[in-house]
Design a protein around this motif. Structure first.
Motif, PDB file in Angstrom:
ATOM      1  N   ASN A 153      38.460  29.925 -25.623  1.00  0.00           N
ATOM      2  CA  ASN A 153      37.622  31.047 -25.514  1.00  0.00           C
ATOM      3  C   ASN A 153      37.012  30.867 -24.074  1.00  0.00           C
ATOM      4  N   ILE A 154      36.454  29.753 -23.794  1.00  0.00           N
ATOM      5  CA  ILE A 154      35.717  29.522 -22.445  1.00  0.00           C
ATOM      6  C   ILE A 154      36.666  29.982 -21.485  1.00  0.00           C
ATOM      7  N   LEU A 155      37.889  29.271 -21.515  1.00  0.00           N
ATOM      8  CA  LEU A 155      38.583  29.625 -20.420  1.00  0.00           C
ATOM      9  C   LEU A 155      38.876  31.161 -20.528  1.00  0.00           C
ATOM     10  N   GLN A 156      39.234  31.695 -21.504  1.00  0.00           N
ATOM     11  CA  GLN A 156      39.311  33.274 -21.440  1.00  0.00           C
ATOM     12  C   GLN A 156      38.183  34.113 -20.726  1.00  0.00           C
ATOM     13  N   MET A 157      36.921  33.429 -21.291  1.00  0.00           N
ATOM     14  CA  MET A 157      35.708  34.025 -20.740  1.00  0.00           C
ATOM     15  C   MET A 157      35.696  34.069 -19.168  1.00  0.00           C
ATOM     16  N   ARG A 158      36.066  32.925 -18.536  1.00  0.00           N
ATOM     17  CA  ARG A 158      36.229  32.530 -17.114  1.00  0.00           C
ATOM     18  C   ARG A 158      37.044  33.543 -16.631  1.00  0.00           C
ATOM     19  N   ARG A 159      38.193  33.794 -16.921  1.00  0.00           N
ATOM     20  CA  ARG A 159      39.258  34.606 -16.482  1.00  0.00           C
ATOM     21  C   ARG A 159      38.818  36.085 -16.654  1.00  0.00           C
ATOM     22  N   GLY A 180      26.494  26.199 -17.967  1.00  0.00           N
ATOM     23  CA  GLY A 180      27.283  25.028 -17.691  1.00  0.00           C
ATOM     24  C   GLY A 180      28.047  24.833 -16.357  1.00  0.00           C
ATOM     25  N   GLY A 181      27.297  25.296 -15.355  1.00  0.00           N
ATOM     26  CA  GLY A 181      28.021  25.167 -13.934  1.00  0.00           C
ATOM     27  C   GLY A 181      29.399  26.153 -13.984  1.00  0.00           C
ATOM     28  N   MET A 182      29.359  27.152 -14.920  1.00  0.00           N
ATOM     29  CA  MET A 182      30.437  27.949 -14.610  1.00  0.00           C
ATOM     30  C   MET A 182      29.872  29.478 -14.425  1.00  0.00           C
ATOM     31  N   GLY A 183      28.873  29.622 -13.856  1.00  0.00           N
ATOM     32  CA  GLY A 183      28.209  30.697 -13.863  1.00  0.00           C
ATOM     33  C   GLY A 183      28.887  31.588 -12.877  1.00  0.00           C
ATOM     34  N   VAL A 184      29.566  31.224 -11.755  1.00  0.00           N
ATOM     35  CA  VAL A 184      30.417  32.230 -10.872  1.00  0.00           C
ATOM     36  C   VAL A 184      31.609  32.784 -11.846  1.00  0.00           C
ATOM     37  N   ALA A 185      32.229  32.139 -12.638  1.00  0.00           N
ATOM     38  CA  ALA A 185      33.184  32.529 -13.566  1.00  0.00           C
ATOM     39  C   ALA A 185      32.816  33.566 -14.507  1.00  0.00           C
ATOM     40  N   ILE A 186      31.743  32.978 -15.236  1.00  0.00           N
ATOM     41  CA  ILE A 186      31.483  33.731 -16.237  1.00  0.00           C
ATOM     42  C   ILE A 186      30.446  34.593 -16.322  1.00  0.00           C
ATOM     43  N   GLY A 187      29.521  34.546 -15.186  1.00  0.00           N
ATOM     44  CA  GLY A 187      28.295  35.292 -15.318  1.00  0.00           C
ATOM     45  C   GLY A 187      28.328  36.827 -15.428  1.00  0.00           C
ATOM     46  N   SER A 188      29.577  37.266 -15.035  1.00  0.00           N
ATOM     47  CA  SER A 188      29.681  38.936 -14.994  1.00  0.00           C
ATOM     48  C   SER A 188      29.922  39.489 -16.384  1.00  0.00           C
ATOM     49  N   THR A 189      30.831  38.367 -17.222  1.00  0.00           N
ATOM     50  CA  THR A 189      31.064  38.703 -18.672  1.00  0.00           C
ATOM     51  C   THR A 189      29.935  38.610 -19.297  1.00  0.00           C
ATOM     52  N   VAL A 190      29.070  37.502 -19.104  1.00  0.00           N
ATOM     53  CA  VAL A 190      27.600  37.280 -19.810  1.00  0.00           C
ATOM     54  C   VAL A 190      26.893  38.604 -19.591  1.00  0.00           C
ATOM     55  N   GLY A 191      26.800  39.050 -18.546  1.00  0.00           N
ATOM     56  CA  GLY A 191      26.011  40.300 -18.222  1.00  0.00           C
ATOM     57  C   GLY A 191      26.188  41.406 -18.993  1.00  0.00           C
TER      58      GLY A 191
END
Length: 376
Positions: A82-88, A356-367
């Motif tokens: 799920n986290i990997l998919q969130m990053r993608r 968790g240090g993944m802000g660049v990857a997941i930040g847009s999805t979190v927004g």
């Protein structure tokens, strides 16, 4: 003392976002995409975004092999995927929103240096590829040990090299500049130097208290508020499961004939480096002293800085002379799990913290997720 005009026209908003980093700006932009007429205010405690958004190494990463193996050992498989998919998804949204050229995005893959302690990971490469293939559409990892000599690494340490075929790099400053410009162009207000001292959910809305330089307090009002201050969230909400984690970074001078380009990982992602305009940016080492690095202080840790230099001399740039021209730190946020904290705190206050240090990857999805919560 506030004037009648200020009270009438300058303090009321539909939505207020605490924090102008990647998550905060992405939330503001997503809100304006949903509700173009909404009044959206972003409050930033410092002059520039405080934390890691403008301090990171510019890795657009989904995870190295040893990092993912560690996750599989410590988390349910479904959570890791799920986290990997969130990053993608997050990286794809970021690219659509900004454009690759504007932030110098390149998806040329990455490499992980495998030392003696990580050699066990090689036997699990195929099984990890099999798990990730349905999500990525191809093999995530391939052996690239034939490049070790050409890259100039110390072969006594680097036993193998693994290529991640789905990672990229970007220019952090251009990314943040673009997010700011997009937010402003859509009517988002951004006020810097506004450190929030208190949030109060009044059920009909949220009062956001900001001290002024003169010792007074200004009370902004909003229908709903998003807290996107990541590692600094506990300064507003002390009960949260959020622990800061300081990341150390250094940058060399331009090294003529530098034999490698791209982005690289070491030791479960605790170390990372990249070529940057002919220089080497190298960061990490938090694992050397977790206790001391669990801090919101931006001071340098001399021991970790020395370890970074040692690895540059002994592993990455053996036999090459270089100077360190820049050093800085960024503050990330972690918790008991790798999952980011995205949820309601109260009826009108939502959280988007602990990246968790993944802000660049997941930040847009979190927004995007936060904007959905805010507009429910």
């Amino acid at each position: 003392m506030l004037s009648y005009w200020e009270k009438q026209s300058l303090l009321q908003y539909d939505y207020i976002i605490a924090g102008s980093g990647i998550v905060g700006l992405s939330t503001a932009i997503s809100l304006k995409e949903r509700l173009p007429a909404a009044r959206v205010l972003v409050l930033e405690r410092d002059i520039l975004p405080t934390g890691a958004s403008t301090k990171n190494a510019g890795f657009a990463c989904i995870g190295s092999l040893t990092e993912l193996l560690s996750d599989f050992n410590n988390m349910p498989r479904e959570e890791v995927l799920n986290i990997l998919q969130m990053r993608r998804n997050g990286l794809q949204l970021l690219r659509r929103r900004i454009g690759d050229e504007a932030m110098q995005y390149r998806e040329d893959g990455s490499y992980e240096l495998i030392g003696m302690q990580e050699e066990h990971a090689l036997a699990q490469l195929d099984s990890v590829n099999n798990v990730l293939r349905p999500l990525l559409g191809g093999d995530a990892f391939t052996i690239a040990s034939d490049k070790i000599e050409g890259f100039g690494f110390n072969k006594a340490y680097v036993r193998a090299l693994i290529r991640n075929n789905y990672e990229g790099e970007l220019h952090t400053g251009r990314m943040m500049r673009s997010l700011i410009d997009i937010a402003i162009s859509r009517g988002v207000e951004i006020k810097t130097g506004c450190s929030i001292s208190h949030l109060e959910d009044l059920q009909t809305g949220v009062r956001v208290t900001v001290p002024t330089a003169g010792g007074e307090e200004i009370g902004f009002m909003a229908r709903r508020v998003a807290v996107c201050t990541n590692a600094f969230a506990r300064q507003l909400l002390p009960e949260l499961d959020v622990q800061p984690g300081r990341g150390q970074v250094l940058l060399t001078n331009v090294i003529p004939g530098l034999p490698f380009k791209g982005v690289f990982h070491m030791e479960e992602g605790y170390y990372y480096f990249r070529e940057l305009d002919g220089r080497v940016l190298f960061g990490g080492g938090r694992n050397l002293d977790f206790e001391k690095e669990t801090t919101t202080s931006f001071d340098l840790n001399p021991e970790i800085q020395q370890q970074l230099e040692n690895r540059l001399h002994n592993i990455i740039l053996p036999g090459q002379s270089f100077m360190i021209t820049d050093r800085w730190t960024g503050i990330m946020a972690f918790g008991r799990t790798r999952q980011p904290l995205i949820r309601y705190h109260t009826h009108n206050i939502v959280l988007g913290v602990r990246m968790g240090g993944m802000g660049v990857a997941i930040g847009s999805t979190v927004g995007e997720q936060l904007s959905a919560f805010l507009t429910e």
